[in-house]
Design a protein around this motif. Sequence first.
Motif, PDB file in Angstrom:
ATOM      1  N   LEU A   1       0.849  -1.178   0.000  1.00 55.59           N
ATOM      2  CA  LEU A   1       0.000   0.000   0.000  1.00 55.59           C
ATOM      3  C   LEU A   1       0.886   1.228   0.000  1.00 55.59           C
ATOM      4  O   LEU A   1       1.787   1.347   0.828  1.00 55.59           O
ATOM      5  CB  LEU A   1      -0.905   0.020   1.232  1.00 55.59           C
ATOM      6  N   VAL A   2       0.643   2.134  -0.923  1.00 52.76           N
ATOM      7  CA  VAL A   2       1.421   3.360  -1.003  1.00 52.76           C
ATOM      8  C   VAL A   2       0.501   4.561  -0.856  1.00 52.76           C
ATOM      9  O   VAL A   2      -0.668   4.513  -1.230  1.00 52.76           O
ATOM     10  CB  VAL A   2       2.226   3.459  -2.322  1.00 52.76           C
ATOM     11  N   THR A   3       1.039   5.637  -0.321  1.00 56.32           N
ATOM     12  CA  THR A   3       0.256   6.853  -0.132  1.00 56.32           C
ATOM     13  C   THR A   3       0.400   7.761  -1.356  1.00 56.32           C
ATOM     14  O   THR A   3       1.172   7.486  -2.267  1.00 56.32           O
ATOM     15  CB  THR A   3       0.720   7.588   1.132  1.00 56.32           C
ATOM     16  N   SER A   4      -0.353   8.852  -1.343  1.00 60.46           N
ATOM     17  CA  SER A   4      -0.391   9.727  -2.509  1.00 60.46           C
ATOM     18  C   SER A   4       0.954  10.395  -2.795  1.00 60.46           C
ATOM     19  O   SER A   4       1.290  10.643  -3.951  1.00 60.46           O
ATOM     20  CB  SER A   4      -1.469  10.784  -2.340  1.00 60.46           C
ATOM     21  N   ASP A   5       1.745  10.670  -1.761  1.00 64.58           N
ATOM     22  CA  ASP A   5       3.042  11.303  -2.017  1.00 64.58           C
ATOM     23  C   ASP A   5       3.984  10.362  -2.762  1.00 64.58           C
ATOM     24  O   ASP A   5       4.787  10.793  -3.593  1.00 64.58           O
ATOM     25  CB  ASP A   5       3.684  11.805  -0.722  1.00 64.58           C
ATOM     26  N   VAL A   6       3.887   9.074  -2.516  1.00 67.46           N
ATOM     27  CA  VAL A   6       4.694   8.089  -3.242  1.00 67.46           C
ATOM     28  C   VAL A   6       4.219   8.003  -4.687  1.00 67.46           C
ATOM     29  O   VAL A   6       5.031   7.948  -5.617  1.00 67.46           O
ATOM     30  CB  VAL A   6       4.618   6.704  -2.558  1.00 67.46           C
ATOM     31  N   CYS A   7       2.912   8.051  -4.900  1.00 69.43           N
ATOM     32  CA  CYS A   7       2.361   7.989  -6.261  1.00 69.43           C
ATOM     33  C   CYS A   7       2.793   9.197  -7.083  1.00 69.43           C
ATOM     34  O   CYS A   7       3.054   9.077  -8.277  1.00 69.43           O
ATOM     35  CB  CYS A   7       0.834   7.930  -6.225  1.00 69.43           C
ATOM     36  N   GLU A   8       2.868  10.355  -6.470  1.00 64.70           N
ATOM     37  CA  GLU A   8       3.246  11.550  -7.210  1.00 64.70           C
ATOM     38  C   GLU A   8       4.726  11.549  -7.577  1.00 64.70           C
ATOM     39  O   GLU A   8       5.104  12.139  -8.578  1.00 64.70           O
ATOM     40  CB  GLU A   8       2.885  12.787  -6.408  1.00 64.70           C
ATOM     41  N   ARG A   9       5.578  10.881  -6.815  1.00 62.42           N
ATOM     42  CA  ARG A   9       7.014  10.796  -7.103  1.00 62.42           C
ATOM     43  C   ARG A   9       7.359   9.646  -8.036  1.00 62.42           C
ATOM     44  O   ARG A   9       8.509   9.522  -8.464  1.00 62.42           O
ATOM     45  CB  ARG A   9       7.801  10.596  -5.805  1.00 62.42           C
TER      46      ARG A   9
ATOM     47  N   ALA B   1      -4.079  10.076  -6.109  1.00 64.80           N
ATOM     48  CA  ALA B   1      -3.365  11.308  -5.766  1.00 64.80           C
ATOM     49  C   ALA B   1      -4.254  12.529  -5.998  1.00 64.80           C
ATOM     50  O   ALA B   1      -4.243  13.474  -5.202  1.00 64.80           O
ATOM     51  CB  ALA B   1      -2.081  11.412  -6.577  1.00 64.80           C
ATOM     52  N   ALA B   2      -5.043  12.502  -7.063  1.00 66.72           N
ATOM     53  CA  ALA B   2      -5.949  13.616  -7.348  1.00 66.72           C
ATOM     54  C   ALA B   2      -7.033  13.722  -6.272  1.00 66.72           C
ATOM     55  O   ALA B   2      -7.389  14.826  -5.850  1.00 66.72           O
ATOM     56  CB  ALA B   2      -6.585  13.427  -8.723  1.00 66.72           C
ATOM     57  N   ARG B   3      -7.551  12.600  -5.808  1.00 70.49           N
ATOM     58  CA  ARG B   3      -8.576  12.628  -4.740  1.00 70.49           C
ATOM     59  C   ARG B   3      -7.998  13.147  -3.445  1.00 70.49           C
ATOM     60  O   ARG B   3      -8.663  13.824  -2.682  1.00 70.49           O
ATOM     61  CB  ARG B   3      -9.133  11.223  -4.501  1.00 70.49           C
ATOM     62  N   MET B   4      -6.725  12.817  -3.172  1.00 71.28           N
ATOM     63  CA  MET B   4      -6.107  13.236  -1.916  1.00 71.28           C
ATOM     64  C   MET B   4      -5.745  14.726  -1.914  1.00 71.28           C
ATOM     65  O   MET B   4      -5.534  15.300  -0.852  1.00 71.28           O
ATOM     66  CB  MET B   4      -4.859  12.409  -1.620  1.00 71.28           C
ATOM     67  N   ARG B   5      -5.718  15.357  -3.080  1.00 71.68           N
ATOM     68  CA  ARG B   5      -5.421  16.786  -3.144  1.00 71.68           C
ATOM     69  C   ARG B   5      -6.604  17.655  -2.723  1.00 71.68           C
ATOM     70  O   ARG B   5      -6.431  18.831  -2.438  1.00 71.68           O
ATOM     71  CB  ARG B   5      -4.988  17.167  -4.564  1.00 71.68           C
ATOM     72  N   THR B   6      -7.810  17.099  -2.686  1.00 70.63           N
ATOM     73  CA  THR B   6      -8.978  17.883  -2.293  1.00 70.63           C
ATOM     74  C   THR B   6      -8.969  18.106  -0.790  1.00 70.63           C
ATOM     75  O   THR B   6      -8.367  17.334  -0.029  1.00 70.63           O
ATOM     76  CB  THR B   6     -10.282  17.182  -2.698  1.00 70.63           C
ATOM     77  N   ASP B   7      -9.641  19.192  -0.343  1.00 71.62           N
ATOM     78  CA  ASP B   7      -9.690  19.527   1.076  1.00 71.62           C
ATOM     79  C   ASP B   7     -10.476  18.483   1.859  1.00 71.62           C
ATOM     80  O   ASP B   7     -11.546  18.045   1.431  1.00 71.62           O
ATOM     81  CB  ASP B   7     -10.338  20.895   1.277  1.00 71.62           C
ATOM     82  N   GLY B   8      -9.948  18.077   2.993  1.00 70.48           N
ATOM     83  CA  GLY B   8     -10.628  17.137   3.881  1.00 70.48           C
ATOM     84  C   GLY B   8     -10.550  15.686   3.453  1.00 70.48           C
ATOM     85  O   GLY B   8     -11.250  14.841   4.006  1.00 70.48           O
ATOM     86  N   ALA B   9      -9.734  15.363   2.496  1.00 71.77           N
ATOM     87  CA  ALA B   9      -9.624  13.985   2.009  1.00 71.77           C
ATOM     88  C   ALA B   9      -8.854  13.137   3.011  1.00 71.77           C
ATOM     89  O   ALA B   9      -7.852  13.560   3.571  1.00 71.77           O
ATOM     90  CB  ALA B   9      -8.925  13.948   0.663  1.00 71.77           C
ATOM     91  N   VAL B  10      -9.369  11.935   3.243  1.00 71.99           N
ATOM     92  CA  VAL B  10      -8.712  10.989   4.137  1.00 71.99           C
ATOM     93  C   VAL B  10      -8.517   9.697   3.354  1.00 71.99           C
ATOM     94  O   VAL B  10      -9.456   9.169   2.771  1.00 71.99           O
ATOM     95  CB  VAL B  10      -9.566  10.714   5.392  1.00 71.99           C
TER      96      VAL B  10
END
Length: 66
Positions: A23-31, A43-52
């Motif tokens: 399992l990888v988080t959005s920061d790993v996906c962006e790199r 990664a796009a979903r995690m950029r929105t406000d309040g995303a968990v």
Amino acid sequence: MAKAKGKKAPALKSDKLRVSMKLVTSDVCERCKTPCTRGMDYAARMRTDGAVGKGVPCILTRHTSS
């Protein structure tokens, strides 16, 4: 003489291959050097406000074990 043909024994659950991915988080996906659609959508979903989020399975870290 030829042997009689019989039914094959069914495969046991312990004999099957297991596939697992990290399992990888959005920061790993962006790199990532080879971005995939699943990772970029996450990664796009995690950029929105309040995303968990808890991460997304990375296809690049896929490995099988028996």
